[in-house]
Design a protein around this motif. Structure first.
Motif, PDB file in Angstrom:
ATOM      1  N   ASN A 139      17.163 -20.388  -6.439  1.00  0.00           N
ATOM      2  CA  ASN A 139      16.019 -20.329  -5.529  1.00  0.00           C
ATOM      3  C   ASN A 139      15.167 -19.086  -5.763  1.00  0.00           C
ATOM      4  N   ASP A 140      15.808 -18.018  -6.224  1.00  0.00           N
ATOM      5  CA  ASP A 140      15.097 -16.770  -6.511  1.00  0.00           C
ATOM      6  C   ASP A 140      14.610 -16.693  -7.961  1.00  0.00           C
ATOM      7  N   SER A 141      14.695 -17.811  -8.678  1.00  0.00           N
ATOM      8  CA  SER A 141      14.263 -17.915 -10.081  1.00  0.00           C
ATOM      9  C   SER A 141      15.005 -16.948 -10.998  1.00  0.00           C
ATOM     10  N   GLN A 142      16.226 -16.628 -10.666  1.00  0.00           N
ATOM     11  CA  GLN A 142      17.065 -15.769 -11.510  1.00  0.00           C
ATOM     12  C   GLN A 142      17.968 -16.673 -12.356  1.00  0.00           C
ATOM     13  N   TYR A 143      17.344 -17.361 -13.291  1.00  0.00           N
ATOM     14  CA  TYR A 143      18.021 -18.405 -14.045  1.00  0.00           C
ATOM     15  C   TYR A 143      19.096 -17.872 -14.988  1.00  0.00           C
ATOM     16  N   ASP A 144      18.852 -16.727 -15.612  1.00  0.00           N
ATOM     17  CA  ASP A 144      19.852 -16.147 -16.513  1.00  0.00           C
ATOM     18  C   ASP A 144      21.132 -15.815 -15.748  1.00  0.00           C
ATOM     19  N   GLU A 145      20.972 -15.159 -14.606  1.00  0.00           N
ATOM     20  CA  GLU A 145      22.125 -14.780 -13.793  1.00  0.00           C
ATOM     21  C   GLU A 145      22.835 -16.012 -13.249  1.00  0.00           C
ATOM     22  N   ALA A 146      22.061 -17.012 -12.847  1.00  0.00           N
ATOM     23  CA  ALA A 146      22.643 -18.250 -12.326  1.00  0.00           C
ATOM     24  C   ALA A 146      23.488 -18.931 -13.394  1.00  0.00           C
ATOM     25  N   LEU A 147      22.983 -18.973 -14.615  1.00  0.00           N
ATOM     26  CA  LEU A 147      23.718 -19.620 -15.706  1.00  0.00           C
ATOM     27  C   LEU A 147      25.017 -18.871 -16.004  1.00  0.00           C
ATOM     28  N   ILE A 148      24.969 -17.555 -16.003  1.00  0.00           N
ATOM     29  CA  ILE A 148      26.175 -16.753 -16.248  1.00  0.00           C
ATOM     30  C   ILE A 148      27.210 -17.035 -15.164  1.00  0.00           C
ATOM     31  N   LEU A 149      26.782 -17.055 -13.915  1.00  0.00           N
ATOM     32  CA  LEU A 149      27.700 -17.308 -12.805  1.00  0.00           C
ATOM     33  C   LEU A 149      28.273 -18.727 -12.875  1.00  0.00           C
ATOM     34  N   VAL A 150      27.433 -19.693 -13.116  1.00  0.00           N
ATOM     35  CA  VAL A 150      27.886 -21.084 -13.197  1.00  0.00           C
ATOM     36  C   VAL A 150      28.883 -21.258 -14.343  1.00  0.00           C
ATOM     37  N   ASP A 151      28.569 -20.712 -15.499  1.00  0.00           N
ATOM     38  CA  ASP A 151      29.483 -20.833 -16.637  1.00  0.00           C
ATOM     39  C   ASP A 151      30.817 -20.145 -16.360  1.00  0.00           C
ATOM     40  N   SER A 152      30.786 -19.014 -15.676  1.00  0.00           N
ATOM     41  CA  SER A 152      32.029 -18.320 -15.314  1.00  0.00           C
ATOM     42  C   SER A 152      32.865 -19.166 -14.354  1.00  0.00           C
TER      43      SER A 152
ATOM     44  N   LEU B  87      24.144 -27.617 -11.387  1.00  0.00           N
ATOM     45  CA  LEU B  87      23.534 -26.295 -11.256  1.00  0.00           C
ATOM     46  C   LEU B  87      23.249 -25.689 -12.626  1.00  0.00           C
ATOM     47  N   ARG B  88      24.132 -25.941 -13.574  1.00  0.00           N
ATOM     48  CA  ARG B  88      23.926 -25.466 -14.945  1.00  0.00           C
ATOM     49  C   ARG B  88      22.663 -26.107 -15.540  1.00  0.00           C
ATOM     50  N   ILE B  89      22.510 -27.398 -15.326  1.00  0.00           N
ATOM     51  CA  ILE B  89      21.326 -28.105 -15.814  1.00  0.00           C
ATOM     52  C   ILE B  89      20.071 -27.521 -15.177  1.00  0.00           C
ATOM     53  N   GLN B  90      20.121 -27.236 -13.885  1.00  0.00           N
ATOM     54  CA  GLN B  90      18.973 -26.647 -13.199  1.00  0.00           C
ATOM     55  C   GLN B  90      18.648 -25.258 -13.770  1.00  0.00           C
ATOM     56  N   SER B  91      19.677 -24.496 -14.081  1.00  0.00           N
ATOM     57  CA  SER B  91      19.474 -23.170 -14.681  1.00  0.00           C
ATOM     58  C   SER B  91      18.816 -23.285 -16.050  1.00  0.00           C
ATOM     59  N   LEU B  92      19.279 -24.236 -16.834  1.00  0.00           N
ATOM     60  CA  LEU B  92      18.706 -24.435 -18.166  1.00  0.00           C
ATOM     61  C   LEU B  92      17.244 -24.879 -18.088  1.00  0.00           C
TER      62      LEU B  92
END
Length: 97
Positions: A5-18, A57-62
């Motif tokens: 929601n905060d457009s922090q896609y890089d951080e979101a992807l790292i968290l989701v992958d973890s 969520l990963r797809i949304q981050s990508l």
């Protein structure tokens, strides 16, 4: 969700992958047991649901990162899985192919 929601896609992807690594690891331990209890079956079902949601969520981050080739690859199988996001994933896959 907050990171997306905060457009922090890089951080979101790292968290989701973890988180995906943690849940896959836990699920692998459950599936490796020769004799499974009711609790093991329940944990596996919960892990499967969480992994399904994390993949969305990963797809949304990508998408936020404009990594459309990876989005297409992820959607290829994801759109065939039963779940809440199946129709959205299929529609998105049709748009991106």
């Amino acid at each position: 969700m907050k990171l997306l929601n905060d457009s922090q896609y890089d951080e979101a992807l790292i968290l989701v992958d973890s988180l995906r690594i943690v849940y896959r690891s836990e699920d692998s331990l459950v599936l490796a047991k020769k004799i499974k209890t009711e609790e093991d079956v329940y944990v596996h079902e919960c892990d499967s649901i969480v992994l399904y949601q994390l993949e969305w969520l990963r797809i949304q981050s990508l998408i936020g990162q404009k990594k459309y080739n990876e989005v297409r690859e992820s959607l290829e199988q994801y759109r065939l899985q039963e779940g809440d996001y199946r129709d959205k994933a299929d529609s998105l896959w049709m748009l991106l192919r």
